[in-house]
Scaffold this motif. Structure first.
Motif, PDB file in Angstrom:
ATOM      1  N   THR A   5       0.805  -1.217   0.000  1.00 14.29           N
ATOM      2  CA  THR A   5       0.000   0.000   0.000  1.00 14.29           C
ATOM      3  C   THR A   5       0.839   1.269   0.000  1.00 14.29           C
ATOM      4  N   SER A   6       2.136   1.135   0.306  1.00 22.03           N
ATOM      5  CA  SER A   6       3.037   2.289   0.310  1.00 22.03           C
ATOM      6  C   SER A   6       4.474   1.797   0.317  1.00 22.03           C
ATOM      7  N   VAL A   7       5.410   2.739   0.221  1.00 25.36           N
ATOM      8  CA  VAL A   7       6.827   2.387   0.280  1.00 25.36           C
ATOM      9  C   VAL A   7       7.183   1.771   1.630  1.00 25.36           C
ATOM     10  N   ALA A 144      -6.809   6.918  -1.766  1.00 25.23           N
ATOM     11  CA  ALA A 144      -7.070   8.350  -1.604  1.00 25.23           C
ATOM     12  C   ALA A 144      -5.792   9.156  -1.468  1.00 25.23           C
ATOM     13  N   THR A 145      -4.730   8.540  -0.937  1.00 17.78           N
ATOM     14  CA  THR A 145      -3.520   9.304  -0.628  1.00 17.78           C
ATOM     15  C   THR A 145      -2.256   8.818  -1.326  1.00 17.78           C
ATOM     16  N   ARG A 146      -2.293   7.623  -1.955  1.00 20.45           N
ATOM     17  CA  ARG A 146      -1.056   7.069  -2.530  1.00 20.45           C
ATOM     18  C   ARG A 146      -1.338   6.278  -3.804  1.00 20.45           C
ATOM     19  N   HIS A 147      -0.294   6.181  -4.653  1.00 17.23           N
ATOM     20  CA  HIS A 147      -0.326   5.320  -5.837  1.00 17.23           C
ATOM     21  C   HIS A 147       1.037   4.638  -5.938  1.00 17.23           C
ATOM     22  N   PRO A 148       1.286   3.627  -5.085  1.00 17.58           N
ATOM     23  CA  PRO A 148       2.645   3.076  -4.979  1.00 17.58           C
ATOM     24  C   PRO A 148       3.128   2.307  -6.206  1.00 17.58           C
ATOM     25  N   LEU A 149       2.238   1.658  -6.961  1.00 16.43           N
ATOM     26  CA  LEU A 149       2.684   0.972  -8.169  1.00 16.43           C
ATOM     27  C   LEU A 149       3.242   1.958  -9.189  1.00 16.43           C
ATOM     28  N   GLN A 150       2.607   3.129  -9.293  1.00 13.43           N
ATOM     29  CA  GLN A 150       3.110   4.169 -10.185  1.00 13.43           C
ATOM     30  C   GLN A 150       4.477   4.648  -9.721  1.00 13.43           C
ATOM     31  N   SER A 151       4.616   4.882  -8.438  1.00 13.01           N
ATOM     32  CA  SER A 151       5.870   5.422  -7.909  1.00 13.01           C
ATOM     33  C   SER A 151       7.023   4.435  -8.059  1.00 13.01           C
ATOM     34  N   LEU A 152       6.733   3.154  -7.868  1.00 11.77           N
ATOM     35  CA  LEU A 152       7.770   2.143  -8.087  1.00 11.77           C
ATOM     36  C   LEU A 152       8.206   2.145  -9.550  1.00 11.77           C
ATOM     37  N   HIS A 177      -4.060  22.552 -14.354  1.00  9.00           N
ATOM     38  CA  HIS A 177      -5.139  21.649 -14.755  1.00  9.00           C
ATOM     39  C   HIS A 177      -6.457  22.423 -14.683  1.00  9.00           C
ATOM     40  N   ILE A 178      -7.492  21.872 -15.308  1.00  8.74           N
ATOM     41  CA  ILE A 178      -8.781  22.568 -15.329  1.00  8.74           C
ATOM     42  C   ILE A 178      -9.669  22.204 -14.144  1.00  8.74           C
ATOM     43  N   LYS A 179      -9.269  21.177 -13.373  1.00  9.89           N
ATOM     44  CA  LYS A 179     -10.095  20.786 -12.234  1.00  9.89           C
ATOM     45  C   LYS A 179      -9.204  20.322 -11.092  1.00  9.89           C
ATOM     46  N   ALA A 180      -9.816  20.131  -9.936  1.00  9.12           N
ATOM     47  CA  ALA A 180      -9.078  19.687  -8.762  1.00  9.12           C
ATOM     48  C   ALA A 180      -8.746  18.203  -8.881  1.00  9.12           C
ATOM     49  N   LEU A 181      -7.475  17.870  -8.724  1.00  9.39           N
ATOM     50  CA  LEU A 181      -7.029  16.485  -8.768  1.00  9.39           C
ATOM     51  C   LEU A 181      -6.498  16.051  -7.395  1.00  9.39           C
ATOM     52  N   PRO A 182      -6.548  14.741  -7.118  1.00  3.60           N
ATOM     53  CA  PRO A 182      -6.049  14.235  -5.830  1.00  3.60           C
ATOM     54  C   PRO A 182      -4.549  14.445  -5.661  1.00  3.60           C
ATOM     55  N   GLN A 183      -4.091  14.265  -4.439  1.00  3.43           N
ATOM     56  CA  GLN A 183      -2.662  14.341  -4.130  1.00  3.43           C
ATOM     57  C   GLN A 183      -1.985  12.977  -4.141  1.00  3.43           C
ATOM     58  N   ALA A 184      -2.719  11.921  -4.488  1.00  5.20           N
ATOM     59  CA  ALA A 184      -2.203  10.561  -4.350  1.00  5.20           C
ATOM     60  C   ALA A 184      -0.901  10.341  -5.111  1.00  5.20           C
ATOM     61  N   VAL A 185      -0.851  10.716  -6.392  1.00 11.55           N
ATOM     62  CA  VAL A 185       0.365  10.481  -7.185  1.00 11.55           C
ATOM     63  C   VAL A 185       1.537  11.315  -6.661  1.00 11.55           C
ATOM     64  N   PRO A 186       1.384  12.630  -6.470  1.00 11.88           N
ATOM     65  CA  PRO A 186       2.527  13.382  -5.938  1.00 11.88           C
ATOM     66  C   PRO A 186       2.917  12.973  -4.516  1.00 11.88           C
ATOM     67  N   PHE A 189       4.840   9.693  -5.079  1.00 12.32           N
ATOM     68  CA  PHE A 189       6.121   9.953  -5.730  1.00 12.32           C
ATOM     69  C   PHE A 189       7.100  10.579  -4.745  1.00 12.32           C
ATOM     70  N   SER A 190       6.625  11.561  -3.986  1.00 13.49           N
ATOM     71  CA  SER A 190       7.496  12.215  -3.008  1.00 13.49           C
ATOM     72  C   SER A 190       7.965  11.236  -1.942  1.00 13.49           C
ATOM     73  N   GLU A 191       7.062  10.409  -1.465  1.00 13.19           N
ATOM     74  CA  GLU A 191       7.411   9.440  -0.424  1.00 13.19           C
ATOM     75  C   GLU A 191       8.503   8.482  -0.906  1.00 13.19           C
ATOM     76  N   TRP A 192       8.364   7.993  -2.136  1.00 12.74           N
ATOM     77  CA  TRP A 192       9.357   7.075  -2.699  1.00 12.74           C
ATOM     78  C   TRP A 192      10.679   7.780  -2.988  1.00 12.74           C
ATOM     79  N   MET A 193      10.610   9.019  -3.518  1.00 14.35           N
ATOM     80  CA  MET A 193      11.849   9.738  -3.828  1.00 14.35           C
ATOM     81  C   MET A 193      12.589  10.148  -2.554  1.00 14.35           C
TER      82      MET A 193
END
Length: 320
Positions: A5-7, A144-152, A177-186, A189-193
Motif C-alpha cells: 500500500t506504500s513504500v 485516496a492518498t497514494r499510488h505506490p505501483l506508479q511510484s515504483l 489543470h482545469i479541475k481539482a485532482l487528488p494528491q495521491a500520485v505526488p 512519488f514524493s514518499e518514494w523519492m
C-alpha cells in the motif's frame, strides 16, 4: 511482502527496483509462483495503465485474473458500522470484502478520494476496512492518498535511464489543470523519492506555487521550492503532475503563468528527461513539443508499470 500500500511495505527499495528490471529481461521466469492462484482486481474508479499492466503482470506469473468494476457492476457499499442500511447502500463492506477474499488469493483495490473532507480521505477508511475484512494480501491500485505501483515504476524508470556518475537531481513540478485532482500520485512519488534520497540514490526537489504544498508527512527531506526557474536549474529528471491544495483541501488556487513545462523551460536543466504518470492533458499540463520530443520518458515509464506490478506480485506470491 504481506501487502503493498506504500513504500513502507517494502523492506529494500533497491532490491525491488532490481527485481522489476530483472523481470523485464525474463518476464516468464517465475510462472510456477502463480500457478493455481487467483488475483482479483477491484476498481471503484477508472483505469487504463493500472488495470492492463497489473493484469498482464499476473498472467506473466501464471495467475488467473478476475476484474470487478464495482462502480458499474457492483452493489453500492456501506462502510459505516452501526447504521441501519435503509438508504442507497445495498451491501456492507464487511461482507463484500470477505466474499472477495474467499474467491481470490490476492486482491488489488483502486478507490479515489472525494476531495471534500480531508480527514475522511486521509484516514483511508475504505482501504483499511477492505484490508481488514478481506483476509488476503492487498495490493494498492491507487488509494485516496497514494499510488505506490506508479511510484515504483517511476523509480525503475529513473534507475534504468540514468547513466551519469553523480546522483541525479529529480524535480517534482506542479502543473496546471482545469479541475481539482487528488494528491495521491505526488504524495506517493514524493514518499518514494524521499526514501530513495535517504538511500543515496538521488537528490529530490518539489516545486509548486504557494498554497499547493503537500502534507509534510509525505515530504521528509525533500527540498521545497516555489521558484520554478530555480528548482529546475541543473535538473536531470522533471516529474510533471497537477494536484489540488492540501491546506485548502481540494481547492484550485490562483497561480502565476509559466508553470507548464516547455522546451524553453528545459534549457535551464541538465537536458532533463520528462516524466508524467498519464493520462496527460496536452498543452495544458505539459507541452506537446516536450511530449513528442526526445526528452519525454512517458511511454517508457508507462511500460515499466508492468514490471513494477510484476515485481510486487512476485514478492507477495513468495510470501503466501
Amino acid at each position: 511482502m504481506k501487502q503493498f500500500t506504500s513504500v513502507n511495505d517494502v523492506d529494500d527499495i533497491k532490491e525491488l527496483v532490481e527485481a522489476a528490471l530483472a523481470l523485464k529481461k525474463e518476464p516468464y521466469a517465475h510462472q510456477e509462483l502463480g500457478k493455481n492462484k487467483t488475483l482479483g482486481l477491484v476498481f471503484l474508479n477508472p483505469s487504463l495503465r493500472t488495470r492492463l499492466s497489473t493484469q498482464k503482470a499476473a498472467l506473466n506469473l501464471g495467475m488467473n485474473v478476475m476484474v470487478m468494476n464495482m462502480d458499474k457492476e457492483g452493489w453500492a457499499l456501506e462502510t459505516r458500522d452501526g447504521v441501519v442500511m435503509n438508504g442507497t447502500t445495498v451491501e456492507h463492506i464487511r461482507e463484500a470484502a470477505a466474499v472477495m477474499g474467499q474467491y481470490c488469493d490476492v486482491l488489488g483495490l483502486r478507490s479515489f478520494p472525494k476531495l471534500i473532507n480531508r480527514e475522511e480521505d486521509y484516514n483511508e477508511e475504505f482501504f483499511n476496512k477492505f484490508i481488514s475484512f478481506c483476509g488476503v494480501p492487498v495490493v494498492s491500485l491507487e488509494s485516496a492518498t497514494r499510488h505506490p505501483l506508479q511510484s515504483l515504476a517511476d523509480l525503475v524508470t529513473i534507475k534504468e535511464t540514468w547513466k551519469g556518475s553523480k546522483k541525479p537531481k529529480v524535480v517534482l513540478a506542479w502543473a496546471p489543470h482545469i479541475k481539482a485532482l487528488p494528491q495521491a500520485v505526488p504524495n506517493s512519488f514524493s514518499e518514494w523519492m524521499c526514501k530513495a534520497q535517504d538511500e543515496g540514490m538521488l537528490d529530490f526537489t518539489i516545486v509548486q506555487p504557494a498554497g499547493y504544498e503537500l502534507s509534510k508527512d509525505f515530504t521528509p527531506g525533500a527540498n521545497i521550492s516555489h521558484n520554478i526557474d530555480e528548482a529546475l536549474k541543473d535538473a536531470d529528471y522533471i516529474y510533471v503532475k497537477n494536484w489540488s491544495s492540501y491546506n485548502y483541501y481540494g481547492k484550485v488556487l490562483p497561480f502565476p503563468e509559466g508553470w507548464m513545462i516547455t522546451n524553453e523551460r528545459l534549457k535551464g536543466t541538465n537536458d532533463a528527461k520528462v516524466m508524467h504518470c498519464l493520462p496527460v492533458r496536452r498543452d495544458l499540463e505539459l507541452s506537446s513539443e516536450v511530449l513528442d520530443g526526445p526528452n519525454s520518458l512517458v511511454i517508457q515509464e508507462a511500460g515499466n508499470r508492468l514490471w513494477a506490478a510484476q515485481a510486487v506480485l512476485k514478492s507477495v506470491l513468495e510470501d503466501l
